[in-house]
Design a protein around this motif. Structure first.
Motif, PDB file in Angstrom:
ATOM      1  N   LEU A   1       2.609  -4.008  11.033  1.00  0.00           N
ATOM      2  CA  LEU A   1       1.702  -4.616   9.652  1.00  0.00           C
ATOM      3  C   LEU A   1       3.770  -4.374   8.784  1.00  0.00           C
ATOM      4  O   LEU A   1       3.916  -3.355   9.041  1.00  0.00           O
ATOM      5  CB  LEU A   1       0.947  -3.826   9.346  1.00  0.00           C
ATOM      6  N   SER A   2       3.639  -5.206   7.215  1.00  0.00           N
ATOM      7  CA  SER A   2       4.879  -5.153   6.592  1.00  0.00           C
ATOM      8  C   SER A   2       4.679  -4.372   5.146  1.00  0.00           C
ATOM      9  O   SER A   2       5.124  -4.232   4.857  1.00  0.00           O
ATOM     10  CB  SER A   2       4.904  -6.914   6.283  1.00  0.00           C
ATOM     11  N   ARG A   3       2.569  -4.436   4.859  1.00  0.00           N
ATOM     12  CA  ARG A   3       2.669  -3.447   4.239  1.00  0.00           C
ATOM     13  C   ARG A   3       1.551  -1.695   4.655  1.00  0.00           C
ATOM     14  O   ARG A   3       1.042  -1.632   5.248  1.00  0.00           O
ATOM     15  CB  ARG A   3       2.726  -4.146   2.872  1.00  0.00           C
ATOM     16  N   VAL A   4       2.572  -1.062   3.616  1.00  0.00           N
ATOM     17  CA  VAL A   4       1.203  -0.055   3.399  1.00  0.00           C
ATOM     18  C   VAL A   4       1.058   0.129   2.349  1.00  0.00           C
ATOM     19  O   VAL A   4       1.227  -0.065   1.108  1.00  0.00           O
ATOM     20  CB  VAL A   4       2.356   1.937   3.828  1.00  0.00           C
ATOM     21  N   GLY A   5      -0.663   0.669   1.951  1.00  0.00           N
ATOM     22  CA  GLY A   5      -1.459   0.206   0.858  1.00  0.00           C
ATOM     23  C   GLY A   5      -2.288   2.182   0.677  1.00  0.00           C
ATOM     24  O   GLY A   5      -2.652   2.625   1.758  1.00  0.00           O
ATOM     25  N   LEU A   6      -2.901   2.408  -0.158  1.00  0.00           N
ATOM     26  CA  LEU A   6      -3.807   3.969  -0.712  1.00  0.00           C
ATOM     27  C   LEU A   6      -4.276   3.146  -2.056  1.00  0.00           C
ATOM     28  O   LEU A   6      -3.961   2.301  -2.999  1.00  0.00           O
ATOM     29  CB  LEU A   6      -2.701   5.092  -0.266  1.00  0.00           C
ATOM     30  N   LEU A   7      -5.330   4.502  -1.925  1.00  0.00           N
ATOM     31  CA  LEU A   7      -5.865   4.456  -3.401  1.00  0.00           C
ATOM     32  C   LEU A   7      -4.964   5.880  -4.128  1.00  0.00           C
ATOM     33  O   LEU A   7      -5.200   6.981  -3.034  1.00  0.00           O
ATOM     34  CB  LEU A   7      -7.603   4.584  -2.975  1.00  0.00           C
ATOM     35  N   VAL A   8      -4.896   5.892  -5.179  1.00  0.00           N
ATOM     36  CA  VAL A   8      -4.417   7.099  -5.545  1.00  0.00           C
ATOM     37  C   VAL A   8      -5.848   6.565  -7.085  1.00  0.00           C
ATOM     38  O   VAL A   8      -5.935   6.079  -7.822  1.00  0.00           O
ATOM     39  CB  VAL A   8      -3.441   6.461  -6.543  1.00  0.00           C
ATOM     40  N   GLU A   9      -6.698   8.112  -6.723  1.00  0.00           N
ATOM     41  CA  GLU A   9      -7.026   7.865  -8.426  1.00  0.00           C
ATOM     42  C   GLU A   9      -6.554   8.075  -9.559  1.00  0.00           C
ATOM     43  O   GLU A   9      -5.469   8.389 -10.124  1.00  0.00           O
ATOM     44  CB  GLU A   9      -7.969   9.779  -8.331  1.00  0.00           C
ATOM     45  N   ASP A  10      -6.852   7.834 -10.613  1.00  0.00           N
ATOM     46  CA  ASP A  10      -6.213   7.680 -12.138  1.00  0.00           C
ATOM     47  C   ASP A  10      -6.500   9.292 -12.839  1.00  0.00           C
ATOM     48  O   ASP A  10      -6.290  10.270 -12.013  1.00  0.00           O
ATOM     49  CB  ASP A  10      -7.306   7.642 -13.530  1.00  0.00           C
ATOM     50  N   GLY A  11      -4.887   9.767 -12.966  1.00  0.00           N
ATOM     51  CA  GLY A  11      -4.622  11.024 -13.019  1.00  0.00           C
ATOM     52  C   GLY A  11      -3.841  11.780 -11.972  1.00  0.00           C
ATOM     53  O   GLY A  11      -3.289  12.962 -12.505  1.00  0.00           O
TER      54      GLY A  11
END
Length: 189
Positions: free
Chosen positions: A145-155
């Motif tokens: 895989l060529s990328r790493v992703g995540l979700l970050v909560e606002d703030g």
């Protein structure tokens, strides 16, 4: 001089360290995922999933950062293309509790999805999070895989760490009543 931080794969016996830290970090997402209404209830349900393979919270997706025998933090990450299948056990749990079996899968195909990055309070500010993110990049490369992703909560203050490492905003998502920025780190070739 302190011992170096070592990254190791988690084992089923790491549940007592990992599960409370995961729930503390993901909060309302953990409540929605387990169909519970308290952090204690969510952690109790997660303890049942952690030692099992084939679900998003399995030890098989966790790396532990430790100094000597002391665990300092963890990274829970899996290929985004597997997200829906890894959520099926939670859908089944919700249905068994008489709840709607809806679980919004978070991972995106083509990326290693970081479900949870968590560092103990005592180890924050010591580079443990960045070390775990580097381990995520290595795992992504190993998986092709060529990328790493995540979700970050606002703030969330962790967004600054993610930006420093190389993550960039790639859209927003609503999840479990919160608004999150999808951040992606395209790995150098």
């Amino acid at each position: 001089m302190p011992e170096p931080v070592v990254i190791r794969p988690a084992a089923a016996f790491d549940a007592a360290f990992a599960v409370p830290l995961v729930q503390q970090t993901i909060g309302r997402v953990g409540l929605a995922l387990t169909g519970t209404d308290s952090d204690t209830g969510a952690a109790r349900a997660m303890l049942g999933f952690f030692p099992l393979r084939g679900n998003r919270l399995s030890y098989e997706h966790v790396l532990i950062a430790a100094r000597g025998a002391e665990p300092l933090g963890l990274l829970l990450a899996y290929p985004g293309a597997q997200a829906a299948a890894l959520d099926d056990p939670f859908r089944e749990r919700l249905v068994s509790l008489g709840l709607p079996g809806h679980v919004e899968s978070e991972g995106t195909p083509g990326e290693l999805y970081v479900d949870t990055l968590a560092v103990t309070g005592a180890a924050r500010g010591q580079g443990v999070g960045a070390t775990l993110l580097e381990a995520a990049a290595a795992r992504a490369r190993t998986l092709g895989l060529s990328r790493v992703g995540l979700l970050v909560e606002d703030g969330n203050r962790a967004a600054a760490l993610y930006a420093r490492v190389g993550f960039r905003a790639a859209g927003t998502r609503s999840l479990a009543g919160g608004t999150y920025t999808h951040m992606v780190w395209t790995l150098p070739q």
